[in-house]
Design a protein around this motif. Structure first.
Motif, PDB file in Angstrom:
ATOM      1  N   ALA A  83       7.335  52.994  54.325  1.00  0.00           N
ATOM      2  CA  ALA A  83       6.645  54.128  54.951  1.00  0.00           C
ATOM      3  C   ALA A  83       7.608  54.961  55.791  1.00  0.00           C
ATOM      4  CB  ALA A  83       5.494  53.613  55.816  1.00  0.00           C
ATOM      5  N   VAL A  84       8.465  54.289  56.557  1.00  0.00           N
ATOM      6  CA  VAL A  84       9.434  55.008  57.393  1.00  0.00           C
ATOM      7  C   VAL A  84      10.422  55.775  56.516  1.00  0.00           C
ATOM      8  CG1 VAL A  84      11.320  54.733  59.038  1.00  0.00           C
ATOM      9  CG2 VAL A  84       9.220  53.398  59.323  1.00  0.00           C
ATOM     10  N   THR A  85      10.887  55.141  55.445  1.00  0.00           N
ATOM     11  CA  THR A  85      11.852  55.788  54.545  1.00  0.00           C
ATOM     12  C   THR A  85      11.249  57.018  53.871  1.00  0.00           C
ATOM     13  OG1 THR A  85      12.893  53.636  54.125  1.00  0.00           O
ATOM     14  CG2 THR A  85      13.398  55.419  52.589  1.00  0.00           C
ATOM     15  N   LEU A  86       9.982  56.924  53.468  1.00  0.00           N
ATOM     16  CA  LEU A  86       9.325  58.039  52.786  1.00  0.00           C
ATOM     17  C   LEU A  86       9.115  59.249  53.698  1.00  0.00           C
ATOM     18  CD1 LEU A  86       6.723  56.131  50.579  1.00  0.00           C
ATOM     19  CD2 LEU A  86       8.721  57.442  49.788  1.00  0.00           C
ATOM     20  N   LEU A  87       9.189  59.047  55.014  1.00  0.00           N
ATOM     21  CA  LEU A  87       9.085  60.180  55.939  1.00  0.00           C
ATOM     22  C   LEU A  87      10.232  61.172  55.732  1.00  0.00           C
ATOM     23  CD1 LEU A  87       8.027  58.396  59.258  1.00  0.00           C
ATOM     24  CD2 LEU A  87       6.583  59.741  57.724  1.00  0.00           C
ATOM     25  N   PHE A  88      11.354  60.668  55.216  1.00  0.00           N
ATOM     26  CA  PHE A  88      12.530  61.520  55.001  1.00  0.00           C
ATOM     27  C   PHE A  88      12.648  61.981  53.550  1.00  0.00           C
ATOM     28  CE2 PHE A  88      13.357  58.641  58.523  1.00  0.00           C
ATOM     29  CZ  PHE A  88      13.801  59.498  59.512  1.00  0.00           C
ATOM     30  N   MET A  93      16.523  63.000  48.236  1.00  0.00           N
ATOM     31  CA  MET A  93      16.065  62.349  47.017  1.00  0.00           C
ATOM     32  C   MET A  93      16.320  60.848  47.081  1.00  0.00           C
ATOM     33  SD  MET A  93      14.626  62.510  44.122  1.00  0.00           S
ATOM     34  CE  MET A  93      14.537  64.296  43.864  1.00  0.00           C
ATOM     35  N   THR A  94      17.413  60.461  47.739  1.00  0.00           N
ATOM     36  CA  THR A  94      17.702  59.040  47.895  1.00  0.00           C
ATOM     37  C   THR A  94      16.599  58.343  48.677  1.00  0.00           C
ATOM     38  OG1 THR A  94      20.085  59.478  47.849  1.00  0.00           O
ATOM     39  CG2 THR A  94      19.388  57.375  48.756  1.00  0.00           C
ATOM     40  N   ALA A  95      16.118  58.990  49.745  1.00  0.00           N
ATOM     41  CA  ALA A  95      15.037  58.415  50.549  1.00  0.00           C
ATOM     42  C   ALA A  95      13.768  58.280  49.720  1.00  0.00           C
ATOM     43  CB  ALA A  95      14.778  59.279  51.779  1.00  0.00           C
ATOM     44  N   LEU A  96      13.506  59.256  48.863  1.00  0.00           N
ATOM     45  CA  LEU A  96      12.320  59.193  48.012  1.00  0.00           C
ATOM     46  C   LEU A  96      12.392  58.001  47.061  1.00  0.00           C
ATOM     47  CD1 LEU A  96       9.692  60.395  46.895  1.00  0.00           C
ATOM     48  CD2 LEU A  96      11.093  61.844  45.402  1.00  0.00           C
ATOM     49  N   TRP A 144      25.795  53.367  45.710  1.00  0.00           N
ATOM     50  CA  TRP A 144      25.708  54.818  45.675  1.00  0.00           C
ATOM     51  C   TRP A 144      26.235  55.426  46.976  1.00  0.00           C
ATOM     52  CZ3 TRP A 144      25.675  59.088  43.179  1.00  0.00           C
ATOM     53  CH2 TRP A 144      25.146  60.257  43.722  1.00  0.00           C
ATOM     54  N   SER A 145      25.910  54.786  48.086  1.00  0.00           N
ATOM     55  CA  SER A 145      26.372  55.281  49.387  1.00  0.00           C
ATOM     56  C   SER A 145      27.887  55.154  49.517  1.00  0.00           C
ATOM     57  CB  SER A 145      25.684  54.515  50.518  1.00  0.00           C
ATOM     58  OG  SER A 145      24.285  54.726  50.480  1.00  0.00           O
TER      59      SER A 145
END
Length: 225
Positions: A83-88, A93-96, A144-145
């Motif tokens: 949920a926290v990650t999806l806020l960004f 696109m990485t967060a999604l 990826w990072s």
């Protein structure tokens, strides 16, 4: 014993499942394995031998139901991170991708835990695969990072490298080291979790093999409350 309170199968002499279910409604939610001395059995339809058999079955079920609790805990924690990650997600696109992936992992934890509470060995298999999938997700993110850090550095970091030289290289090295460490920790933690879940597969199979069907049915009824 009053025949109106309990019916016994003529061949197996086992108590009627319908009678056991009627008495199981008094068990509080989340009570875990049934107690052989519980009020549902004391003075009830079970004989002393059957109560002893129920007690042994509850001991075998403890580790299985404990794994279901671990799955529920993992599901809430991973779901919160998702949920926290999806806020960004609107800005990255990485967060999604990470948020959606963790949401799937959390959902599978809840689903596998429910199957374990029903003494379904497929639940342990699902949870084991889910942890391995979570490891793959975290590892892919770290790799990826690292690639972006090395090949597409942040503008400020590139400016720092141009000005400070070796200091900028040190920052890049530290960033890569952090991602490698996260990946290794994930491999260790999720790997151990997967092993823990997979070990419960045989426990469930042995429990179903060694436990009379009427006890398994009663335990399933209790765990679903």
């Amino acid at each position: 014993m009053n025949p109106s309170r309990c019916r016994f199968d003529q061949e197996s002499n086992e108590p009627s499942i319908r009678t056991i279910r009627k008495r199981s409604h008094t068990i509080p939610a989340g009570s875990g394995p049934l107690n052989a001395d519980d009020s549902t059995t004391r003075g009830g339809p079970l004989s002393a031998e059957q109560r002893e058999e129920l007690g042994r079955a509850n001991q075998r079920a403890k580790k299985i139901l404990g794994a279901a609790k671990v799955a529920a805990f993992n599901g809430w924690v991973i779901g919160g991170l998702a949920a926290v990650t999806l806020l960004f997600a609107l800005f990255s696109m990485t967060a999604l991708v990470m948020g959606a992936g963790m949401a799937v992992v959390a959902w599978n934890e809840f689903r596998g835990g429910k199957q374990l509470r029903g003494f379904d060995p497929q639940g342990a298999q699902l949870l084991g695969r889910n942890q391995l999938g979570f490891t793959g997700l975290v590892s892919a993110y770290c790799l990826w990072s690292i690639y972006r850090t090395v090949n597409n550095p942040i503008t400020e970091l590139a400016e720092l490298e141009a000005i400070a030289g070796s200091v900028g290289d040190l920052v890049t090295s530290l960033t890569v080291t952090v991602y490698v460490a996260v990946m290794l920790v994930s491999l260790l933690v999720q790997g151990l979790n997967a092993r823990y879940y997979y070990a419960r597969t045989k426990m469930v199979q042995d429990h179903l093999k060694d436990t009379p069907a009427w006890i398994v049915d009663l335990q399933r009824s209790a765990s679903s409350l």
